[in-house]
Design a protein around this motif. Sequence first.
Motif, PDB file in Angstrom:
ATOM      1  N   SER A 110      69.236  51.564  38.253  1.00 21.59           N
ATOM      2  CA  SER A 110      67.743  51.178  37.580  1.00 21.59           C
ATOM      3  C   SER A 110      66.825  50.643  38.322  1.00 21.59           C
ATOM      4  CB  SER A 110      67.999  50.132  36.455  1.00 21.59           C
ATOM      5  OG  SER A 110      68.835  49.046  36.980  1.00 21.59           O
ATOM      6  N   TRP A 139      64.525  53.876  30.874  1.00 23.00           N
ATOM      7  CA  TRP A 139      65.175  54.909  30.237  1.00 23.00           C
ATOM      8  C   TRP A 139      66.423  54.481  29.310  1.00 23.00           C
ATOM      9  CZ3 TRP A 139      70.158  56.224  31.849  1.00 23.00           C
ATOM     10  CH2 TRP A 139      70.393  55.732  32.930  1.00 23.00           C
ATOM     11  N   CYS A 140      66.473  53.304  29.596  1.00 30.10           N
ATOM     12  CA  CYS A 140      67.842  52.689  28.686  1.00 30.10           C
ATOM     13  C   CYS A 140      67.338  51.449  28.488  1.00 30.10           C
ATOM     14  CB  CYS A 140      69.199  52.930  29.374  1.00 30.10           C
ATOM     15  SG  CYS A 140      69.365  51.777  30.733  1.00 30.10           S
ATOM     16  N   HIS A 145      65.344  47.287  34.558  1.00 24.48           N
ATOM     17  CA  HIS A 145      64.690  48.430  35.738  1.00 24.48           C
ATOM     18  C   HIS A 145      63.713  47.745  36.648  1.00 24.48           C
ATOM     19  CE1 HIS A 145      66.508  50.777  32.497  1.00 24.48           C
ATOM     20  NE2 HIS A 145      66.499  51.913  33.382  1.00 24.48           N
ATOM     21  N   TYR A 156      61.754  49.295  26.433  1.00 25.15           N
ATOM     22  CA  TYR A 156      62.318  50.522  26.157  1.00 25.15           C
ATOM     23  C   TYR A 156      61.947  50.999  24.714  1.00 25.15           C
ATOM     24  CZ  TYR A 156      66.139  53.922  24.745  1.00 25.15           C
ATOM     25  OH  TYR A 156      66.513  55.097  24.163  1.00 25.15           O
TER      26      TYR A 156
END
Length: 164
Positions: A110, A139-140, A145, A156
């Motif tokens: 990440s 993305w999750c 990240h 997110y």
Amino acid sequence: MKSKKEPLFRKVNTRTHGVRHGHGHGGKASLERNTKQARGNPSMLGSMHGKHRFGLDYTPLFRFLLSKVGQDWDSVYSEAVARLDKDEPIFRLVALHTEDRKAYVRTGESSYFSGLYVDDDNLLVLVDPDLTVEKMKPWCPCCTHTFNGMRFTQSYEWPVSSSP
């Protein structure tokens, strides 16, 4: 007396419980290694050790390269190589060919860093100077990240499900 500069990589703890660095991926050969069939097969007598070097983190290199944006590539490259074990990690961020340029490069699960390239004036420059951490989306939902070492500011977004 000249002081030696710190290396641009660091060792990470590979002995901590639960830390996996790709070990145990012997594939099919790991299951067939000590069978009767394998004893007669000369190709099965070779080494099972790959050429992976686990336990090295090049984040200091990536931060060094970002700090040198706008400077002469030859001097940046020579300083970086002198402080590394090999020059390959430099080219994870720095694209030598136009078709290899990317706005950002994923360096971990990440972790993302700005993509770099060498321009016609032999200067190290950003592929996309307008890309900032504020524009990046995770993305999750489970990971932290980062972009150039800074946490993403956007959260997110859960996918919208269409229910009847």
